[in-house]
Scaffold this motif. Structure first.
Motif: not given
Ligand code: 13P
Ligand code: SF4
Length: 303
Positions: A19-20, A45-49, A53-57
């Motif tokens: 998710v980006i 907040k979004v990062a906790t929901k 499996a992977n976050i691209l910041f």
């Protein structure tokens, strides 16, 4: 070419379950393809929901670190790990220890624009959109507000019952916006409202019509029936302001409303980060444990 990069990003993102997340200060091109765009609080907040499996910041280091602290089991990748916020480094653990020695009843309130190491010795985090609510909800009378001096001073004007101790950190982008520039912009466009981020200096805040985080500025301009606005924050917000309000006019006040770190994030780097699944945010185990607490307390107190 741009189309090709965007298609590759979309494909890789699905394949690799990513998710980006992007902050409003990165380029419009990057905001456009992100899954979620917002201010620091919204993104935390979004990062906790998110279910991926992977976050691209797409933002600066402290934002990626916060996402990692709140989601230790997820892999958090930065579009560019050189994108760092200078203000995040403008207070030391030693200075915090010194103030703790001086006061019995003190809470160290740490603006989220700070390193994980500083969070690890703080009591609670805040962002520009929840600082007032969070500080108001903590019992201590003495508040050591780090690292930003301007946001601390602004919140102090709203909470006269607390005793604030300030630190001298600042954001060079917001500090560079001068009261003369704002007055000139108002003179050129007297019907426009001045919308300002609280990282600006007090003299600029005093002549503003609205003070708020990046999201709050966008929401205010969108719901307001005025048609013209002078914007005192980083220029990245113009993208969303214009997307949401094609019939309204937005003016900058000078040529320095530009965060060079946020602008390191480009479509090419987003693609590269997805291909490599790096650079990854990693933090020492002890910091992961201790720096997470003030962030979680913020989420709780800001509800
Ligand atoms: P917001 O929390 O308003 O998005 O601000 C983040 C930031 O870095 C301001 O300079
Ligand atoms: Fe840091 Fe200022 Fe850039 Fe925000 S705009 S990331 S506070 S340098």
């Amino acid at each position: 070419m741009k189309e090709e990069i965007i298609n590759k990003i979309k494909k890789l993102k699905e394949e690799k379950d990513v998710v980006i997340l992007a902050h409003y200060y990165v380029d419009g091109d990057v905001q456009e393809l992100a899954d979620y765009v917002g201010d620091s609080f919204y993104l935390a907040k979004v990062a906790t929901k998110v279910k991926e499996a992977n976050i691209l910041f797409c933002g600066v280091s402290f934002m990626g670190e916060s996402a990692k602290l709140l989601n230790p089991e997820k892999r958090v990748v930065m579009a560019d790990d050189c994108a760092d916020c200078p203000m995040a480094h403008m207070v030391t653990k030693e200075r915090i220890a010194e103030v703790r020695e001086q006061y019995d009843d003190v809470a160290v309130v740490c603006y989220v624009n700070s390193t994980a190491e500083i969070k690890s010795v703080s009591d609670v985090c805040v962002t520009s959109s929840n600082a007032l609510k969070v500080v108001n909800n903590i019992p201590e009378k003495n508040i050591f507000f780090v690292p930003d001096n301007n946001l601390g001073r602004y919140i102090a004007t709203k909470l006269p019952e607390k005793n604030f101790i300030f630190n001298d950190g600042f954001c060079h982008v917001h500090k560079s916006i001068t009261v003369e520039e704002v007055k000139n912009a108002k003179e050129a466009c007297p019907q426009a409202e001045v919308l300002t981020h609280p990282e600006c200096t007090m003299d600029v805040l005093e002549i503003s019509d609205f003070i708020g985080s990046t999201s709050e500025i966008i929401d205010y301009a969108t719901s307001c029936n005025k048609k013209e606005f002078i914007i005192c924050t980083e220029m990245g917000v113009f993208f969303e302001l214009m997307q949401k309000n094609p019939d309204k006019k937005f003016y900058s006040v000078g040529h320095r409303q530009f965060c060079p770190n946020m602008k390191l994030v480009t479509l090419d780097k987003v693609l590269n980060a997805l291909e490599e699944m790096g650079p990854e945010v990693t933090l020492p185990a002890d910091i992961m444990e201790t720096a997470k607490r003030p962030l979680e307390r913020m989420l709780e107190l800001a509800k």
